[in-house]
Design a protein around this motif. Structure first.
Motif, PDB file in Angstrom:
ATOM      1  N   THR A 149       1.998  50.865  20.382  1.00  0.00           N
ATOM      2  CA  THR A 149       1.031  51.904  20.010  1.00  0.00           C
ATOM      3  C   THR A 149       0.193  52.378  21.195  1.00  0.00           C
ATOM      4  N   ILE A 150       0.597  51.991  22.397  1.00  0.00           N
ATOM      5  CA  ILE A 150      -0.235  52.252  23.578  1.00  0.00           C
ATOM      6  C   ILE A 150       0.196  53.510  24.315  1.00  0.00           C
ATOM      7  N   GLY A 151       1.481  53.693  24.505  1.00  0.00           N
ATOM      8  CA  GLY A 151       2.008  54.839  25.235  1.00  0.00           C
ATOM      9  C   GLY A 151       1.936  56.119  24.410  1.00  0.00           C
ATOM     10  N   ASN A 152       2.562  57.168  24.925  1.00  0.00           N
ATOM     11  CA  ASN A 152       2.637  58.420  24.167  1.00  0.00           C
ATOM     12  C   ASN A 152       3.389  58.224  22.862  1.00  0.00           C
ATOM     13  N   VAL A 153       4.395  57.344  22.925  1.00  0.00           N
ATOM     14  CA  VAL A 153       5.222  57.104  21.760  1.00  0.00           C
ATOM     15  C   VAL A 153       5.867  55.726  21.899  1.00  0.00           C
ATOM     16  N   GLY A 154       6.088  55.072  20.774  1.00  0.00           N
ATOM     17  CA  GLY A 154       6.769  53.779  20.758  1.00  0.00           C
ATOM     18  C   GLY A 154       7.967  53.841  19.844  1.00  0.00           C
ATOM     19  N   ALA A 155       8.945  52.974  20.110  1.00  0.00           N
ATOM     20  CA  ALA A 155      10.158  52.940  19.298  1.00  0.00           C
ATOM     21  C   ALA A 155      10.497  51.490  18.985  1.00  0.00           C
ATOM     22  N   THR A 156      10.970  51.265  17.762  1.00  0.00           N
ATOM     23  CA  THR A 156      11.358  49.903  17.395  1.00  0.00           C
ATOM     24  C   THR A 156      12.630  49.901  16.579  1.00  0.00           C
ATOM     25  N   SER A 157      13.198  48.712  16.443  1.00  0.00           N
ATOM     26  CA  SER A 157      14.415  48.479  15.664  1.00  0.00           C
ATOM     27  C   SER A 157      14.105  47.510  14.537  1.00  0.00           C
ATOM     28  N   PHE A 158      14.766  47.734  13.397  1.00  0.00           N
ATOM     29  CA  PHE A 158      14.683  46.798  12.282  1.00  0.00           C
ATOM     30  C   PHE A 158      16.044  46.136  12.019  1.00  0.00           C
ATOM     31  N   PHE A 159      16.832  45.984  13.071  1.00  0.00           N
ATOM     32  CA  PHE A 159      18.097  45.262  12.959  1.00  0.00           C
ATOM     33  C   PHE A 159      17.824  43.906  12.299  1.00  0.00           C
ATOM     34  N   PRO A 160      18.740  43.398  11.483  1.00  0.00           N
ATOM     35  CA  PRO A 160      18.435  42.216  10.677  1.00  0.00           C
ATOM     36  C   PRO A 160      17.865  41.018  11.427  1.00  0.00           C
ATOM     37  N   SER A 161      18.254  40.811  12.679  1.00  0.00           N
ATOM     38  CA  SER A 161      17.782  39.632  13.412  1.00  0.00           C
ATOM     39  C   SER A 161      16.407  39.810  14.037  1.00  0.00           C
ATOM     40  N   LYS A 162      15.826  41.002  13.944  1.00  0.00           N
ATOM     41  CA  LYS A 162      14.510  41.231  14.537  1.00  0.00           C
ATOM     42  C   LYS A 162      13.422  40.475  13.764  1.00  0.00           C
ATOM     43  N   ASN A 163      12.262  40.352  14.379  1.00  0.00           N
ATOM     44  CA  ASN A 163      11.151  39.673  13.701  1.00  0.00           C
ATOM     45  C   ASN A 163      10.826  40.332  12.368  1.00  0.00           C
ATOM     46  N   LEU A 164      10.902  41.647  12.320  1.00  0.00           N
ATOM     47  CA  LEU A 164      10.823  42.401  11.071  1.00  0.00           C
ATOM     48  C   LEU A 164      12.147  43.128  10.931  1.00  0.00           C
ATOM     49  N   GLY A 165      13.062  42.544  10.170  1.00  0.00           N
ATOM     50  CA  GLY A 165      14.409  43.097  10.074  1.00  0.00           C
ATOM     51  C   GLY A 165      14.763  43.471   8.652  1.00  0.00           C
TER      52      GLY A 165
ATOM     53  N   ILE B 297       9.577  55.199  14.824  1.00  0.00           N
ATOM     54  CA  ILE B 297       8.893  55.753  15.979  1.00  0.00           C
ATOM     55  C   ILE B 297       7.406  55.786  15.649  1.00  0.00           C
ATOM     56  N   PHE B 298       6.565  55.426  16.633  1.00  0.00           N
ATOM     57  CA  PHE B 298       5.114  55.391  16.433  1.00  0.00           C
ATOM     58  C   PHE B 298       4.434  56.349  17.412  1.00  0.00           C
ATOM     59  N   THR B 299       3.405  57.022  16.972  1.00  0.00           N
ATOM     60  CA  THR B 299       2.596  57.810  17.897  1.00  0.00           C
ATOM     61  C   THR B 299       1.241  58.133  17.273  1.00  0.00           C
ATOM     62  N   ASN B 300       0.257  58.346  18.136  1.00  0.00           N
ATOM     63  CA  ASN B 300      -1.061  58.834  17.712  1.00  0.00           C
ATOM     64  C   ASN B 300      -1.227  60.323  17.978  1.00  0.00           C
ATOM     65  N   ASP B 301      -0.172  60.968  18.471  1.00  0.00           N
ATOM     66  CA  ASP B 301      -0.197  62.383  18.833  1.00  0.00           C
ATOM     67  C   ASP B 301       0.293  63.201  17.635  1.00  0.00           C
ATOM     68  N   ASP B 302      -0.600  63.976  17.045  1.00  0.00           N
ATOM     69  CA  ASP B 302      -0.258  64.745  15.842  1.00  0.00           C
ATOM     70  C   ASP B 302       0.884  65.723  16.092  1.00  0.00           C
ATOM     71  N   ALA B 303       0.815  66.458  17.201  1.00  0.00           N
ATOM     72  CA  ALA B 303       1.839  67.467  17.484  1.00  0.00           C
ATOM     73  C   ALA B 303       3.197  66.812  17.730  1.00  0.00           C
ATOM     74  N   LEU B 304       3.188  65.723  18.466  1.00  0.00           N
ATOM     75  CA  LEU B 304       4.444  65.018  18.735  1.00  0.00           C
ATOM     76  C   LEU B 304       5.025  64.470  17.437  1.00  0.00           C
ATOM     77  N   ALA B 305       4.181  63.904  16.581  1.00  0.00           N
ATOM     78  CA  ALA B 305       4.658  63.380  15.295  1.00  0.00           C
ATOM     79  C   ALA B 305       5.319  64.487  14.472  1.00  0.00           C
ATOM     80  N   HIS B 306       4.713  65.672  14.475  1.00  0.00           N
ATOM     81  CA  HIS B 306       5.285  66.801  13.733  1.00  0.00           C
ATOM     82  C   HIS B 306       6.668  67.151  14.280  1.00  0.00           C
ATOM     83  N   THR B 307       6.787  67.217  15.583  1.00  0.00           N
ATOM     84  CA  THR B 307       8.077  67.537  16.200  1.00  0.00           C
ATOM     85  C   THR B 307       9.129  66.492  15.832  1.00  0.00           C
ATOM     86  N   ILE B 308       8.756  65.221  15.920  1.00  0.00           N
ATOM     87  CA  ILE B 308       9.706  64.134  15.650  1.00  0.00           C
ATOM     88  C   ILE B 308      10.131  64.136  14.188  1.00  0.00           C
TER      89      ILE B 308
END
Length: 384
Positions: free
Chosen positions: A179-195, A203-214
């Motif tokens: 949640t620190i950069g312009n945008v973050g990305a994660t995976s929920f593949f079954p073996s992940k901590n949250l899978g 995808i995570f972001t605090n940028d409203d315009a970027l969130a709309h585009t994504i």
């Protein structure tokens, strides 16, 4: 002793099946298989957990990285700096978008991006940095963000392995990984901590315009049906996977605490053995403290010194102990990503790590007798 597994998804399921099963059944009965209520519920729940304004679910972690880069408007030829020591998906999406990957070395102690190497890699063509929070611990994001701000660069956090980890700034402020950069990305593949029980990502972001585009990009570039405003892809989290993630999310902190407890037990067993280097955590802790929140141990990865790592792998396998080598080949030596620009002298740490690292079983269901057997077997091998 139960059979040792690298990841025990069945054991974890048995603990939460009373919640998972009816959640999945609800999706089946409502037939809202794509973008249904469970997806919206998970999006909202994850936003609250992470303390981020926008979570955009998608089909998998690789898509999450690619869509993040598409959303930032990166163009062919733009240089994107990331690490040589990570899974190929990080550099794969850079190449797929015809951007120019620039690989740099990592730190020996935490396996994350080396800040001096990052500084040295910046050119007038650099447009973005992709720090990878490898094995469950954040890169030095305070330094990364300072560099990015100084050079007007985007920061895309590859958070596929560190969901739930905290990053602590020098002033004591804590924020969630991704949640620190312009945008973050994660995976929920079954073996992940949250899978989930298939593929999934976000995808995570605090940028409203970027969130709309994504949000448009993940759905064929549509904000209104059959109106394609941006070039998009088909990358949506299906409702059954969202139902599983909704069931698991309330347990994530406890899952991570369980991993940390297992890591402490591993470290204690290996303490004082010169040929084993146990994982380092940040926050200036000499050990994995009882309040550890900086490392969530997606992998528990050792470095071995003065012994044959590959022989150790075979020995563990012969004793029915699964293990992994993450990663055996640096990205700059992979056929798909080799480039005459790279100088071997710039990858001294990575070239050594690929010979030294070994990851031991790590999951929420590890039991003390299993850890004792794993560690004693390794010590027996070392002692000959």
């Amino acid at each position: 002793m139960k059979k040792i597994q690298m990841v025990d998804l069945k054991g974890q399921y048995n603990d939460i099946k009373d919640v998972v099963n009816p959640s999945i059944q609800e999706v089946i009965e409502t037939t809202a298989f794509v973008n249904g209520p469970q997806v919206h519920k998970f999006q909202s729940n994850l936003e609250q957990y992470l303390g981020v304004k926008h979570v955009i679910p998608c089909a998998n972690g690789t898509d999450a990285l690619q869509i993040a880069m598409m959303g930032l408007g990166l163009k062919p030829g733009d240089e994107v700096i990331t690490v040589d020591f990570t899974f190929a998906a990080t550099v794969e999406v850079i190449a797929l978008l015809q951007l120019t990957p620039v690989l740099v070395d990592v730190n020996e102690d935490d396996f994350n991006i080396n800040i001096e190497a990052l500084k040295n890699a910046i050119t007038p063509k650099t447009r973005a940095i992709v720090p990878v929070h490898l094995f469950g611990q954040c890169a030095n994001m305070e330094a990364v963000m300072e560099i990015a701000e100084a050079h007007d660069l985007f920061v895309i956090e590859d958070n596929a392995q560190a969901i739930g980890a905290n990053y602590t700034y020098s002033n004591g402020k804590k924020v969630k990984a991704g949640t620190i950069g312009n945008v973050g990305a994660t995976s929920f593949f079954p073996s992940k901590n949250l899978g989930c029980y298939g593929d999934g990502g976000a995808i995570f972001t605090n940028d409203d315009a970027l969130a709309h585009t994504i949000r448009g990009i993940v759905n064929h570039g549509m904000y209104e049906r059959y109106h394609h405003d941006v070039v998009g892809v088909n990358s949506r989290l299906d409702s059954i996977q969202a139902a599983v993630l909704n069931a698991k999310l309330p347990h994530l902190d406890n899952y991570n605490k369980s991993r940390q407890a297992s890591a402490r037990k591993y470290n204690k067993a290996f303490k004082g053995i010169a040929s084993i280097v146990t994982p380092k955590v940040s926050n200036n802790c000499s050990e994995i403290c009882d309040t550890c929140d900086c490392h969530v141990f997606h992998q528990y990865t050792l470095r071995v010194k003065g012994i044959d790592r590959d022989a150790l792998v075979k020995y563990l396998q012969a004793n029915d102990i699964p293990c992994g080598v993450y990663y055996p080949i640096p990205l700059h030596k992979q056929k798909a990503y080799s480039d005459a620009r790279y100088n071997e002298a710039d990858f001294g740490v990575t070239n050594q790590l690929v010979k030294d690292v070994i990851s031991l079983p790590m999951h929420t269901e590890l039991e003390d007798d299993q850890i004792e057997f794993i560690t004693s077997t390794i010590i027996k091998f070392i002692n000959g």
